[in-house]
Design an enzyme around this catalytic site. Structure first.
Site, PDB file in Angstrom:
ATOM      1  N   GLY A 124      28.084  86.290 -26.431  1.00  0.00           N
ATOM      2  CA  GLY A 124      28.665  84.979 -26.153  1.00  0.00           C
ATOM      3  C   GLY A 124      28.526  83.984 -27.286  1.00  0.00           C
TER       4      GLY A 124
ATOM      5  N   HIS B  29      38.462  97.853 -48.819  1.00  0.00           N
ATOM      6  CA  HIS B  29      37.816  96.826 -49.634  1.00  0.00           C
ATOM      7  C   HIS B  29      37.008  95.838 -48.795  1.00  0.00           C
ATOM      8  CE1 HIS B  29      36.842  93.905 -52.629  1.00  0.00           C
ATOM      9  NE2 HIS B  29      37.233  92.996 -51.759  1.00  0.00           N
TER      10      HIS B  29
ATOM     11  N   CYS C  64      39.504  99.041 -55.299  1.00  0.00           N
ATOM     12  CA  CYS C  64      39.232  98.370 -56.576  1.00  0.00           C
ATOM     13  C   CYS C  64      39.081  99.366 -57.723  1.00  0.00           C
ATOM     14  CB  CYS C  64      37.988  97.503 -56.455  1.00  0.00           C
ATOM     15  SG  CYS C  64      38.247  96.076 -55.369  1.00  0.00           S
TER      16      CYS C  64
ATOM     17  N   CYS D  28      33.697  96.115 -58.020  1.00  0.00           N
ATOM     18  CA  CYS D  28      33.570  96.639 -56.652  1.00  0.00           C
ATOM     19  C   CYS D  28      33.794  98.159 -56.686  1.00  0.00           C
ATOM     20  CB  CYS D  28      34.579  95.962 -55.737  1.00  0.00           C
ATOM     21  SG  CYS D  28      34.631  96.675 -54.067  1.00  0.00           S
TER      22      CYS D  28
ATOM     23  N   ASP E  90      27.503  93.039 -19.253  1.00  0.00           N
ATOM     24  CA  ASP E  90      27.119  91.635 -19.074  1.00  0.00           C
ATOM     25  C   ASP E  90      28.299  90.788 -18.645  1.00  0.00           C
ATOM     26  OD1 ASP E  90      28.432  92.031 -21.545  1.00  0.00           O
ATOM     27  OD2 ASP E  90      27.566  90.186 -22.355  1.00  0.00           O
TER      28      ASP E  90
ATOM     29  N   ASP F 125      30.140  99.149 -27.100  1.00  0.00           N
ATOM     30  CA  ASP F 125      29.932  97.976 -26.260  1.00  0.00           C
ATOM     31  C   ASP F 125      30.217  98.391 -24.820  1.00  0.00           C
ATOM     32  OD1 ASP F 125      32.594  97.893 -25.690  1.00  0.00           O
ATOM     33  OD2 ASP F 125      32.993  96.012 -26.679  1.00  0.00           O
ATOM     34  N   SER F 126      29.913  97.513 -23.878  1.00  0.00           N
ATOM     35  CA  SER F 126      29.929  97.891 -22.459  1.00  0.00           C
ATOM     36  C   SER F 126      31.259  97.608 -21.789  1.00  0.00           C
ATOM     37  CB  SER F 126      28.851  97.107 -21.727  1.00  0.00           C
ATOM     38  OG  SER F 126      29.169  95.718 -21.780  1.00  0.00           O
ATOM     39  N   GLY F 127      32.159  96.935 -22.490  1.00  0.00           N
ATOM     40  CA  GLY F 127      33.421  96.531 -21.879  1.00  0.00           C
ATOM     41  C   GLY F 127      33.360  95.142 -21.265  1.00  0.00           C
ATOM     42  N   GLY F 128      32.156  94.586 -21.142  1.00  0.00           N
ATOM     43  CA  GLY F 128      32.032  93.267 -20.506  1.00  0.00           C
ATOM     44  C   GLY F 128      32.869  92.216 -21.212  1.00  0.00           C
ATOM     45  N   PHE F 129      32.734  92.145 -22.529  1.00  0.00           N
ATOM     46  CA  PHE F 129      33.444  91.106 -23.271  1.00  0.00           C
ATOM     47  C   PHE F 129      34.954  91.222 -23.087  1.00  0.00           C
ATOM     48  CE2 PHE F 129      35.494  89.512 -27.148  1.00  0.00           C
ATOM     49  CZ  PHE F 129      35.044  88.210 -27.133  1.00  0.00           C
TER      50      PHE F 129
ATOM     51  N   ASP G  20      28.467  93.042 -35.942  1.00  0.00           N
ATOM     52  CA  ASP G  20      29.762  93.735 -35.935  1.00  0.00           C
ATOM     53  C   ASP G  20      30.835  92.668 -35.816  1.00  0.00           C
ATOM     54  OD1 ASP G  20      29.411  93.312 -32.859  1.00  0.00           O
ATOM     55  OD2 ASP G  20      31.505  93.912 -33.138  1.00  0.00           O
TER      56      ASP G  20
ATOM     57  N   CYS H  24      34.711 100.236 -54.353  1.00  0.00           N
ATOM     58  CA  CYS H  24      35.576 100.831 -53.323  1.00  0.00           C
ATOM     59  C   CYS H  24      36.797 101.512 -53.946  1.00  0.00           C
ATOM     60  CB  CYS H  24      36.001  99.791 -52.291  1.00  0.00           C
ATOM     61  SG  CYS H  24      37.401  98.771 -52.767  1.00  0.00           S
TER      62      CYS H  24
END
Lengths: 362, 362
Positions: free
Chosen positions: B217, B336, B310, B305, B148, B94-98, B267, B307
């Site tokens: 957003g 899990h 499990c 499952c 952004d 990600d760009s760091g904006g958030f 994500d 994993c």
């Protein structure tokens, strides 16, 4: 050819040092061996697959901690400690004696056993020789330790001799207590750092029908050279046909001294605990991953080390994880330090078989 | 046959839902996909081998965190983020904006960029569109996000429209900034929960030469049904020939709604963070491992499952590790929950290809 649990073969000797094989209900253990400590049914940060990848044939569990949480009867109902923690190898359980006697302000001792308060909730608890063995039978460990009285390293001689005498009386009770199928029982020799007392107590404990003998009350604060001298004197006097276990020890130097004296088994929280604090063992010594230069160091912790940490990651990455307190740090550092201690014991065994255990190359 | 990075093939459609393949410099990614979040160059508690075992083809890294510690230039000198964390798959940064806009009390914004104080040491830092792209070029991620302005979910309309306009101006700068070889760039569509604003901003961002488009957003505090309605309206309007990424989302319900609306990529820290807090996702819902009955429950977290958690361990063991705060708990629970989210996306893809995405069985 399979051997009954408890069979101990010595395959080579070099000076006092021995290379052996101890047969348990969960596999054969090549000795000398370092046993990772899994106090609360987990070697901290590692899964059973991690331990298998390290090639560890045996780990420790802790009677005191497991009996308080989750409870020995609960683990028994869930199929025993091996199944609970998905561990197919061998398990040695300590008896709780060392932990209980460490609770100096919170326990009272009588001839039958010890009453103490739980460090978790303050509730009153009681351990006797019979209960310690019952808990270990519930856990289903492969090796159960006798319940002993472990005096502090600075205890006066009358305290040490009283603890020896009580430990012998308790050992007699442990030696006839019920046990799990295939479970071995090891007796514990006390006597502080006085070799004459150690020899006297060894005579009492070695006379009992234990499948192995341990040295307790060492590595508890006395200087390393004192401990090495005591081990150097007493280990060769221990019965040659039974495995010899130096409890709670230790550093690479301690392992080397112990192995050369004829010790077969070791355990210690040092490699796992120090890993979490940033101290990594390498053949040349120790490395503190918090030191600034490691932030830019592209090399593995130890060149040529086969562990997952060294195979994939740089010191720079470990240093970053350590500074960022990322959970992955604790696992990778623990994997590396255990690989170090396990490999030291493996190299020692090879050196004994090759007849070069006296050389400083392992 | 190999495809150039950025190639996006759609292999099946079912309603608005799409099954696709996005080609990156570090492998092909079958969509819909859930991307585990590795904020600080580590998906918390997991190694790269763990992520490979989960079959995760792509993970996230975070420009804000990595630029502060260990530093983008340091990671570049160590060979880039893939090598640093020993991750052979794809990485989206990600760009760091958030993150920067979440530091409400600690940042000032101007037309050129944002000045803020580090949460680590209070030092003054600056991010601009060009610097955000430069950091991502240093990291060498496969997909770089445009820088952004992300307004809060309760921002008034004039704040939202101003953020949209600034995000567009910044996006134009990001779209022409230097990038790493083979690195893709995705633009980010803002507009809050107002569908008309979203459509207007989508038009601006879609006109730029980004290889993919993201919705930013959303999932920032608005009710899920509001978010689902916005996504349901806007996703089908996004260019069909480019991957569509719903950032920071979300719950299993959010993934289902997003996939049905035509979203390809997701994500969220939820599966990893909730795992550490004791909440485990199962197909029937959620399970809080702290609840008393699990202490005696011999079943795996989820029957069937695949994993590591499990496959080997019981709910009782996990509950014990959780109560004892054992480090292994965090890894097993994280494994899990990520398996759950990854499998949900895999089942969705199979359902789309089978033409049954509208059914509630995946």
């Amino acid at each position: 050819m399979t051997f009954a649990p408890g069979t101990f073969e010595i395959v080579a000797r070099d000076g006092h040092a021995r290379a052996g094989v101890l047969h348990t209900a969960h596999g054969a253990i090549e000795t000398p061996i370092f046993m990772p400590v899994g106090t609360q049914a987990s070697v901290k940060a590692l899964s059973s697959a991690d331990l298998r990848a390290l090639g560890a044939p045996i780990i420790l569990g802790n009677t005191y901690h497991l009996s308080l949480r989750p409870g020995a009867e609960r683990i028994a109902a869930l199929g025993g400690l091996h199944r609970f923690m998905a561990w197919p190898g061998a398990i040695l359980t300590d008896s709780g004696g060392f932990q209980v006697f460490s609770l100096r302000e919170r326990r009272t001792i009588d001839e039958d056993g010890v009453t103490f308060r739980s460090h978790l909730d303050g509730s009153e608890q009681r351990l006797t020789p019979e209960r310690a063995m019952e808990i270990q039978a519930h856990l289903g460990s492969d090796i159960a330790m006798a319940f002993d009285e472990c005096p502090p390293s600075d205890a006066p001689v009358d305290v040490v001799t009283a603890a020896m005498a009580r430990t012998t009386r308790w050992a007699r009770r442990c030696a006839v207590a019920p046990r799990a199928p295939g479970q071995l029982r090891f007796g514990i020799v006390q006597g502080g750092t006085d070799v004459a007392l150690r020899r006297a107590h060894l005579g009492e404990i070695a006379a009992l029908p234990f499948e192995g003998l341990a040295l307790g009350g060492l590595g508890v604060g006395e200087p390393p050279e004192v401990m090495h001298a005591v081990v150097g004197d007493i280990a060769p006097a221990m019965p040659a046909d039974r495995p010899r276990y130096l409890m709670g020890v230790g550093t690479p130097e301690d392992l080397r001294a112990g192995i050369r004296a004829g010790i077969d088994m070791f355990d210690c929280v040092m490699p796992t605990r120090n890993a979490r604090n940033g101290q990594l063992f390498v053949r040349a010594g120790r490395l503190n991953i918090a030191n600034a230069p490691y932030r830019d160091d592209p090399r593995p912790v130890e060149e040529g080390c086969p562990c997952e940490c060294c195979a994939s990651y740089s010191r720079a990455y470990l240093a970053h994880l350590f500074h960022a307190k990322e959970l992955l740090y604790y696992r990778l550092a623990t994997v590396h330090n255990l690989q170090h201690h396990l490999d030291l014991a493996r190299r020692a065994r090879a050196a004994i078989i090759a007849g070069v255990a006296g050389q400083a190359t392992w």
